[in-house]
Structure formats: C-alpha cells, structure tokens
Design a protein around this motif. Structure first.
Motif, mmCIF file in Angstrom:
data_model
loop_
_atom_site.group_PDB
_atom_site.id
_atom_site.type_symbol
_atom_site.label_atom_id
_atom_site.label_comp_id
_atom_site.label_asym_id
_atom_site.label_seq_id
_atom_site.Cartn_x
_atom_site.Cartn_y
_atom_site.Cartn_z
ATOM 1 N N PHE A 176 12.559 11.125 -7.016
ATOM 2 C CA PHE A 176 11.313 10.807 -6.326
ATOM 3 C C PHE A 176 11.572 9.600 -5.427
ATOM 4 O O PHE A 176 12.435 8.762 -5.713
ATOM 5 C CB PHE A 176 10.178 10.505 -7.310
ATOM 6 N N ILE A 177 10.834 9.530 -4.341
ATOM 7 C CA ILE A 177 10.850 8.362 -3.462
ATOM 8 C C ILE A 177 9.396 7.991 -3.174
ATOM 9 O O ILE A 177 8.634 8.811 -2.658
ATOM 10 C CB ILE A 177 11.589 8.629 -2.143
ATOM 11 N N ILE A 178 9.032 6.766 -3.536
ATOM 12 C CA ILE A 178 7.681 6.271 -3.312
ATOM 13 C C ILE A 178 7.722 5.277 -2.150
ATOM 14 O O ILE A 178 8.481 4.296 -2.186
ATOM 15 C CB ILE A 178 7.125 5.587 -4.573
ATOM 16 N N TYR A 179 6.929 5.552 -1.125
ATOM 17 C CA TYR A 179 6.925 4.726 0.080
ATOM 18 C C TYR A 179 5.670 3.855 0.128
ATOM 19 O O TYR A 179 4.545 4.347 0.024
ATOM 20 C CB TYR A 179 6.943 5.609 1.329
ATOM 21 N N GLY A 180 5.888 2.546 0.300
ATOM 22 C CA GLY A 180 4.807 1.615 0.549
ATOM 23 C C GLY A 180 5.051 0.875 1.850
ATOM 24 O O GLY A 180 6.144 0.949 2.417
ATOM 25 N N ASP A 181 4.043 0.157 2.319
ATOM 26 C CA ASP A 181 4.238 -0.551 3.588
ATOM 27 C C ASP A 181 5.111 -1.790 3.430
ATOM 28 O O ASP A 181 5.524 -2.395 4.431
ATOM 29 C CB ASP A 181 2.892 -0.901 4.229
ATOM 30 N N LYS A 182 5.455 -2.165 2.172
ATOM 31 C CA LYS A 182 6.328 -3.304 1.948
ATOM 32 C C LYS A 182 7.705 -2.907 1.415
ATOM 33 O O LYS A 182 8.566 -3.766 1.223
ATOM 34 C CB LYS A 182 5.680 -4.288 0.967
ATOM 35 N N LYS A 213 0.851 -1.189 0.000
ATOM 36 C CA LYS A 213 0.000 0.000 0.000
ATOM 37 C C LYS A 213 0.883 1.234 0.000
ATOM 38 O O LYS A 213 1.731 1.415 0.886
ATOM 39 C CB LYS A 213 -0.922 0.019 1.213
ATOM 40 N N ILE A 214 0.668 2.104 -0.985
ATOM 41 C CA ILE A 214 1.476 3.312 -1.155
ATOM 42 C C ILE A 214 0.712 4.501 -0.578
ATOM 43 O O ILE A 214 -0.409 4.785 -1.002
ATOM 44 C CB ILE A 214 1.795 3.544 -2.645
ATOM 45 N N SER A 215 1.331 5.199 0.371
ATOM 46 C CA SER A 215 0.630 6.318 1.007
ATOM 47 C C SER A 215 1.492 7.554 1.210
ATOM 48 O O SER A 215 1.084 8.482 1.922
ATOM 49 C CB SER A 215 0.054 5.873 2.360
ATOM 50 N N HIS A 216 2.683 7.574 0.583
ATOM 51 C CA HIS A 216 3.518 8.760 0.734
ATOM 52 C C HIS A 216 4.540 8.804 -0.396
ATOM 53 O O HIS A 216 5.119 7.780 -0.755
ATOM 54 C CB HIS A 216 4.246 8.737 2.082
ATOM 55 N N VAL A 217 4.726 10.001 -0.963
ATOM 56 C CA VAL A 217 5.712 10.207 -2.027
ATOM 57 C C VAL A 217 6.469 11.492 -1.735
ATOM 58 O O VAL A 217 5.870 12.502 -1.342
ATOM 59 C CB VAL A 217 5.040 10.313 -3.417
ATOM 60 N N GLU A 218 7.775 11.435 -1.892
ATOM 61 C CA GLU A 218 8.603 12.635 -1.791
ATOM 62 C C GLU A 218 9.237 12.922 -3.149
ATOM 63 O O GLU A 218 9.687 12.003 -3.842
ATOM 64 C CB GLU A 218 9.695 12.448 -0.731
ATOM 65 N N PHE A 248 14.951 -0.357 -5.505
ATOM 66 C CA PHE A 248 13.846 -0.859 -4.687
ATOM 67 C C PHE A 248 14.444 -1.434 -3.421
ATOM 68 O O PHE A 248 15.314 -2.311 -3.466
ATOM 69 C CB PHE A 248 13.043 -1.932 -5.418
ATOM 70 N N ILE A 249 13.992 -0.931 -2.272
ATOM 71 C CA ILE A 249 14.508 -1.365 -0.976
ATOM 72 C C ILE A 249 13.330 -1.930 -0.182
ATOM 73 O O ILE A 249 12.456 -1.176 0.257
ATOM 74 C CB ILE A 249 15.160 -0.195 -0.220
ATOM 75 N N PRO A 250 13.279 -3.247 -0.023
ATOM 76 C CA PRO A 250 12.138 -3.838 0.681
ATOM 77 C C PRO A 250 12.180 -3.544 2.168
ATOM 78 O O PRO A 250 13.239 -3.295 2.757
ATOM 79 C CB PRO A 250 12.306 -5.333 0.417
ATOM 80 N N THR A 251 11.012 -3.577 2.797
ATOM 81 C CA THR A 251 10.920 -3.468 4.245
ATOM 82 C C THR A 251 11.145 -4.854 4.840
ATOM 83 O O THR A 251 10.442 -5.798 4.504
ATOM 84 C CB THR A 251 9.541 -2.925 4.663
ATOM 85 N N GLY A 252 12.131 -4.977 5.701
ATOM 86 C CA GLY A 252 12.434 -6.285 6.267
ATOM 87 C C GLY A 252 13.175 -7.150 5.271
ATOM 88 O O GLY A 252 14.023 -6.678 4.513
ATOM 89 N N LYS A 253 12.852 -8.435 5.221
ATOM 90 C CA LYS A 253 13.543 -9.366 4.340
ATOM 91 C C LYS A 253 13.088 -9.185 2.904
ATOM 92 O O LYS A 253 11.971 -8.779 2.638
ATOM 93 C CB LYS A 253 13.289 -10.806 4.797
#
Length: 453
Positions: A321-327, A187-192, A339-344
């Motif tokens: 640009f940086i697009i932030y998702g919960d994953k 889920k994408i909810s923030h972009v810089e 692409f830098i994943p959250t966690g593993k």
C-alpha cells in the motif's frame, strides 16, 4: 453471554500470564510457566490451518483436543505434528466431518483454515456450539454470509479474530504510531493498493477419479460441485470463483484492511471496478488476471490494482500500500515500511521483525511464512486478551466483514460494469435490485445459507 467451564477459568488466568510474558518476550525472555488449558479445535488442517494452530501453541498452554479435515492424509500428518508440539503430547481426536467434532466436544476456541466457501457456515456453527473463533480471511464468499457471521458473534457474545494479521504486524504498528498517529503525512487524500504476484494458478488438468482418502463431496459442501481434476489443496481451488473471490478477495482484503485500520476508515461510500481475464486465457481458471477497483471515501480514494502477469510497478513493493498526504507518503508491505517526507525532513524506514531466536522451531517448519509468524502470534495473544477481558479483538469480525464485503462488492461491480453503493443497515445495494440479488450466493443442497432475512 458465554458460559465458562472450569477449564475456561483456568485458561483465563493463564492467558493473563501469557500476555504479561509477551511484553517481556520482546526483551528476550522466553514464554514459560503458563498454566491453564484452552480446549481448542481446528477445522481445515492444510497449510495455513496448521500454521495458525502452531503459532497459538507457541504462545499459550492450549489443549488441542480435536482436528477436522476431509483429507485423511492431512489428518494423520497433523495429528502427529500436534502431539509433538503440545505439552501433553497427546494426539487429538480426528474427524472428517466438522459437525461431529463440534457435537462431540465442548470447545473454547475453534480455528478455521478451510477454503473460503466454508468460512461462514463453519464459523457460525462453531459459535453456536459455544466456541470463540479464529477465522481466516476472507470471512465469506458473499456479502450476506458476512452479515450472518457478524450477527451470530454479537448475539452469542463470541470473540472472532479474523486472520488479517497486518493489524498485529510489528513494523506496521510502528508506522501507525510514529507516522500516521503523529500526523506526519498531513492531509491524506489518495491511497494505492497493489498485488503483482504471479499467483493465479492456471492449467487444464484432466478429470480423474476422486482418491479414497478425500471426501470431495464434503470438501465442496455448499459450493457448486466441479468435476474432479486433481487435489484442490494449495492454490488450485483459489483459481475458481466457485470457492472464493479471486485475487481481490484473497490479497486486496489484506492491504485494504490494513489501510482502513491505519486511517480508521469504515464502509466505502461507493465501490467500482473493472477487469477480467485479459492475458491468461489458456487454462480453466475463471478468476480475473487483471483488475482495478476504487473504494471511495470523502475526499479520499483507495485504488486497488492487481495483475498476475508482467512486472510489478515497484519491485520492492510487489504487494503493498502507498498512502499519500500533502506532507509525505507512507509505503508499506509485509516486509517493511518507508516514510518519505515532501521536501525537507527525515526519511524513516523500518524492516519486518523476525523472531528466529525466540522461536527456533520456525526455521524447521515447512512452508512457514517467517515474516508473518510474529504477527500471527500477536494476533493470537490479542484474541486471548479479548476473551479474557471481554473486549473486541483488533481484527474483530465487523472489521473483517467490512474489508471482505468491500472486495466482494468490487467483484460484483466488475461483473455488472457499474458502481455500487452498499447500505449495511438495510443490507442492500442502493437503488440497484439486480446487485442486491447478488449479495447472496445460492447454496448447493442440502446446505442452507446462514443469512436470515
């Protein structure tokens, strides 16, 4: 509908061959044997006008029949360069008034590389003369100019490709296909969005006589006539709001448009901005050296920041640009994406694609943006396909208008110190008559604003 002349039919057949060969070219095959001749004109023969035209010549057998610029030195230079590049070796007809060029020639495609304050008027005049258009960004200097270009394109069935070529950038296409479309971000909810280049031209040059090789009156056209203080070419004109929309209109439009394309976003629900001239107060420049803007969507904010002073937040991504998702998160620029994943998970990195071996002439072209040349070539091929197959190009005028107008509205929000909500159907700022009145800039007489209410 478009009326095709015999040369146009030849072009259509040739463009299909170009597109087929373009696929092969990525495997190391050189474009050869393309037939047909698209009749092309160029308005604005400075740095990027020439660059766009040369990329088109590289991918299609075009006939550059006419070029216009208000600087006779530009004209003489570009005429010689075109004759060296196009197959016929002929020098195109040279004009100082684009209206005469359009009247004298039945052009199939017009490239527009003039300063921003000319884009709308020239694009509309080119379309009504019968041509499709490649239009540099931003498409307009006020919101209603953009509405007028869009209306004209649809009325006359003209294809307009806007020079927001990140949509044709190979590594960003890869990011869309392998990160965004596969849902790796969740889920994408923030972009810089940001630009920290020190590109705000500033200074206090003295007034001087207008040189005899420059038609400064025509260069100014519908914009306010500033006292002449040196050649406006290059970056000097960009430092004045009379001719453009500042760093936001110049640089945010690219990154915001990229994010809208990646995430399939339309008009923002609300736009707000703050900023001004906070640091670089010593010169004539009247564009903001510092600005923050928020483009609001449902459960998503796109936040723009520029500074023309100081250090970038991330030296590897000074314009990005940086697009932030919960994953995970996706960082992108004209040079690479990560692409830098959250966690593993596996990190993905892809660098810019150069085509130096396929196009060695790139290496000898002054001021060429080597990282952008492949994207511009693909942008040109996409436009040829749109004309041939009657589909909208990837950077269609409606998309260019939304991205441009959103940046203009950010500037207006900064000026008025309040959020703005634009209604593209009614073409007003909702519940804000003062802001609505600013959607249309006054034109200097005798030029007429193209928007018809």
């Amino acid at each position: 509908m478009t009326t095709y002349n015999p040369n146009r039919r030849q072009f259509i057949q040739g463009a299909g061959a170009v597109l087929a060969l373009a696929t092969l070219q990525t495997k190391g095959v050189t474009l050869t044997g393309v037939t047909g001749a698209l009749r092309v004109g160029l308005i604005g023969a400075g740095w990027y006008g020439k660059s766009d035209l040369f990329r088109l010549i590289q991918v299609s057998d075009v006939d550059v029949v006419a070029v216009c610029d208000v600087d006779r030195n530009h004209l003489e230079e570009v005429g010689k360069l075109i004759s060296e590049r196009q197959a016929s070796r002929k020098v195109p007809a040279l004009y100082e008034d684009y209206r005469k060029m359009l009247a004298d020639h039945r052009l199939d495609l017009v490239l527009i590389g003039t300063p921003d304050h000319w884009h709308a008027r020239q694009a509309i005049d080119a379309m009504t003369s019968g041509a499709h258009v490649y239009l540099q960004k931003p498409v307009s200097v006020d919101v209603l100019e953009g509405e007028a270009i869009l209306s004209t394109a649809r009325q006359y069935n003209r294809k307009v490709q806007v020079g927001t070529q990140r949509r044709s950038t190979p590594h960003l296409i890869d990011a869309k296909e392998h990160v965004i479309d596969k849902g790796l971000l969740g889920k994408i909810s923030h972009v810089e969005l940001c630009c920290y280049y020190h590109m705000r031209k500033n200074g206090n040059p003295p007034l001087e006589p207008v040189p005899d090789f420059l038609d400064y009156e025509m260069w100014t056209g519908p914009a306010p006539l500033r006292p002449y203080d040196g050649l406006p070419h290059g970056s000097w004109w960009r430092t004045f709001m009379e001719y453009g929309n500042g760093i936001t209109g110049d640089m945010c439009v690219h990154m915001f448009d990229t994010v809208r394309w990646l995430l399939q976003l339309g008009w923002p629900k609300q736009i707000s901005a703050t900023g001004g001239i906070y640091v670089q107060k010593e010169g004539k420049s009247n564009i903001a050296d510092t600005q923050t803007a928020i483009f609001e969507y449902d459960e998503l904010n796109c936040i723009w920041q520029h500074r023309t002073w100081g250090n970038p937040t991330d030296p590897e991504y000074p314009w990005a640009f940086i697009i932030y998702g919960d994953k995970g998160m996706l960082k992108g620029s004209t040079m690479k994406y990560e692409f830098i994943p959250t966690g593993k998970g596996d990190r993905m990195v892809k660098d810019v694609v150069y085509e130096k071996e396929q196009y060695p002439a790139d290496l000898d072209e002054p001021r060429i943006e080597l990282n952008a040349a492949p994207a511009t070539r693909r942008h040109m091929l996409d436009l040829l396909s749109a004309i041939e197959r009657d589909h909208l190009p990837v950077a269609d005028i409606e998309e260019g208008h939304i991205s441009t107008a959103s940046c203009i509205l950010a500037n207006l929000s900064m000026q008025l110190n309040r959020p703005l909500r634009y209604d593209p159907q009614k073409r007003v700022c909702i519940d804000d008559p003062e802001a609505t009145a600013l959607l249309r800039r006054p034109y200097r007489k005798p030029w007429q604003h193209p928007f018809k209410s």
